[in-house]
Design a protein around this motif. Structure first.
Motif, PDB file in Angstrom:
ATOM      1  N   MET A  77       0.824  -1.210   0.000  1.00  0.00           N
ATOM      2  CA  MET A  77       0.000   0.000   0.000  1.00  0.00           C
ATOM      3  C   MET A  77       0.859   1.262   0.000  1.00  0.00           C
ATOM      4  SD  MET A  77      -2.999   1.120   2.599  1.00  0.00           S
ATOM      5  CE  MET A  77      -2.192   2.340   3.597  1.00  0.00           C
ATOM      6  N   THR A  78       0.520   2.179  -0.894  1.00  0.00           N
ATOM      7  CA  THR A  78       1.173   3.480  -0.924  1.00  0.00           C
ATOM      8  C   THR A  78       0.351   4.435  -0.073  1.00  0.00           C
ATOM      9  OG1 THR A  78       1.938   3.074  -3.174  1.00  0.00           O
ATOM     10  CG2 THR A  78       1.958   5.364  -2.406  1.00  0.00           C
ATOM     11  N   VAL A  79       0.964   4.975   0.941  1.00  0.00           N
ATOM     12  CA  VAL A  79       0.260   5.893   1.834  1.00  0.00           C
ATOM     13  C   VAL A  79       0.231   7.268   1.188  1.00  0.00           C
ATOM     14  CG1 VAL A  79       0.252   6.980   4.099  1.00  0.00           C
ATOM     15  CG2 VAL A  79       0.963   4.596   3.856  1.00  0.00           C
ATOM     16  N   ARG A  80      -0.963   7.796   1.083  1.00  0.00           N
ATOM     17  CA  ARG A  80      -1.138   9.120   0.493  1.00  0.00           C
ATOM     18  C   ARG A  80      -1.671  10.064   1.559  1.00  0.00           C
ATOM     19  NH1 ARG A  80      -3.105   5.898  -4.076  1.00  0.00           N
ATOM     20  NH2 ARG A  80      -1.539   6.108  -5.712  1.00  0.00           N
ATOM     21  N   PRO A  81      -1.455  11.364   1.360  1.00  0.00           N
ATOM     22  CA  PRO A  81      -1.993  12.331   2.332  1.00  0.00           C
ATOM     23  C   PRO A  81      -3.523  12.392   2.238  1.00  0.00           C
ATOM     24  CG  PRO A  81      -0.945  13.483   0.504  1.00  0.00           C
ATOM     25  CD  PRO A  81      -0.673  12.021   0.306  1.00  0.00           C
ATOM     26  N   PHE A  82      -4.111  12.933   3.261  1.00  0.00           N
ATOM     27  CA  PHE A  82      -5.562  13.104   3.295  1.00  0.00           C
ATOM     28  C   PHE A  82      -5.995  13.902   2.070  1.00  0.00           C
ATOM     29  CE2 PHE A  82      -9.468  15.215   4.788  1.00  0.00           C
ATOM     30  CZ  PHE A  82     -10.174  14.110   5.239  1.00  0.00           C
ATOM     31  N   PRO A  83      -7.001  13.428   1.355  1.00  0.00           N
ATOM     32  CA  PRO A  83      -7.402  14.135   0.118  1.00  0.00           C
ATOM     33  C   PRO A  83      -7.990  15.511   0.393  1.00  0.00           C
ATOM     34  CG  PRO A  83      -8.877  12.281   0.582  1.00  0.00           C
ATOM     35  CD  PRO A  83      -7.799  12.242   1.613  1.00  0.00           C
ATOM     36  N   ARG A  84      -7.796  16.384  -0.573  1.00  0.00           N
ATOM     37  CA  ARG A  84      -8.358  17.734  -0.474  1.00  0.00           C
ATOM     38  C   ARG A  84      -9.849  17.676  -0.797  1.00  0.00           C
ATOM     39  NH1 ARG A  84      -4.907  22.006  -0.612  1.00  0.00           N
ATOM     40  NH2 ARG A  84      -6.344  23.228  -1.846  1.00  0.00           N
ATOM     41  N   PRO A  85     -10.639  18.611  -0.284  1.00  0.00           N
ATOM     42  CA  PRO A  85     -12.072  18.644  -0.602  1.00  0.00           C
ATOM     43  C   PRO A  85     -12.303  18.821  -2.101  1.00  0.00           C
ATOM     44  CG  PRO A  85     -11.573  20.135   1.203  1.00  0.00           C
ATOM     45  CD  PRO A  85     -10.258  19.662   0.651  1.00  0.00           C
ATOM     46  N   ASP A  86     -13.375  18.234  -2.580  1.00  0.00           N
ATOM     47  CA  ASP A  86     -13.748  18.355  -3.986  1.00  0.00           C
ATOM     48  C   ASP A  86     -14.601  19.606  -4.152  1.00  0.00           C
ATOM     49  OD1 ASP A  86     -14.663  18.150  -6.561  1.00  0.00           O
ATOM     50  OD2 ASP A  86     -15.563  16.165  -6.325  1.00  0.00           O
ATOM     51  N   PRO A  87     -14.088  20.628  -4.826  1.00  0.00           N
ATOM     52  CA  PRO A  87     -14.866  21.865  -4.959  1.00  0.00           C
ATOM     53  C   PRO A  87     -16.127  21.702  -5.805  1.00  0.00           C
ATOM     54  CG  PRO A  87     -12.818  22.019  -6.201  1.00  0.00           C
ATOM     55  CD  PRO A  87     -12.772  20.727  -5.453  1.00  0.00           C
TER      56      PRO A  87
END
Length: 121
Positions: A77-87
């Motif tokens: 698993m590649t750990v990614r940062p928390f996603p940004r809100p979808d505008p």
């Protein structure tokens, strides 16, 4: 009918203007009160929406962290940062988005639990 003197015409005209100005002031005062009431309603609504958005973000971050903790041992698993809100997200569908988030989190946790107890792999 006697003709008015220039001074009388001036007084009559200034009285008409003063009356019109007073009517405008009264109308503006009524409209200002209406707008203040509307502003108070909108301000209250914005406050509640802000609280709801903050609670939704807190839940999303909590689920994200729980999922990362549960899958920490997965080397692939590649750990990614928390996603940004979808505008482009529709704010009227917030409850639906939250339900999808909860369902996805439950499904992931169920899969993780099954793999830990040797049912799959």
């Amino acid at each position: 009918m006697t003709e008015q003197s220039p001074a009388e015409r001036y007084r009559a005209e200034t009285a008409r203007i003063a009356s019109a100005a007073e009517a405008l002031r009264r109308r503006d005062a009524v409209r200002a009160a209406e707008l203040e009431d509307r502003l108070a309603v909108l301000d209250d609504r914005m406050g509640r929406i802000g609280e709801r958005a903050a609670m939704s973000e807190l839940a999303a971050r909590s689920h994200w962290e729980t999922a990362l903790d549960a899958m920490w041992s997965e080397a692939w698993m590649t750990v990614r940062p928390f996603p940004r809100p979808d505008p482009s997200a529709d704010p009227r569908r917030l409850a639906e988005y939250e339900q999808e988030m909860y369902a996805a989190h439950q499904a992931l946790m169920a899969l993780i639990q099954r793999t830990k107890f040797g049912f799959r792999r």
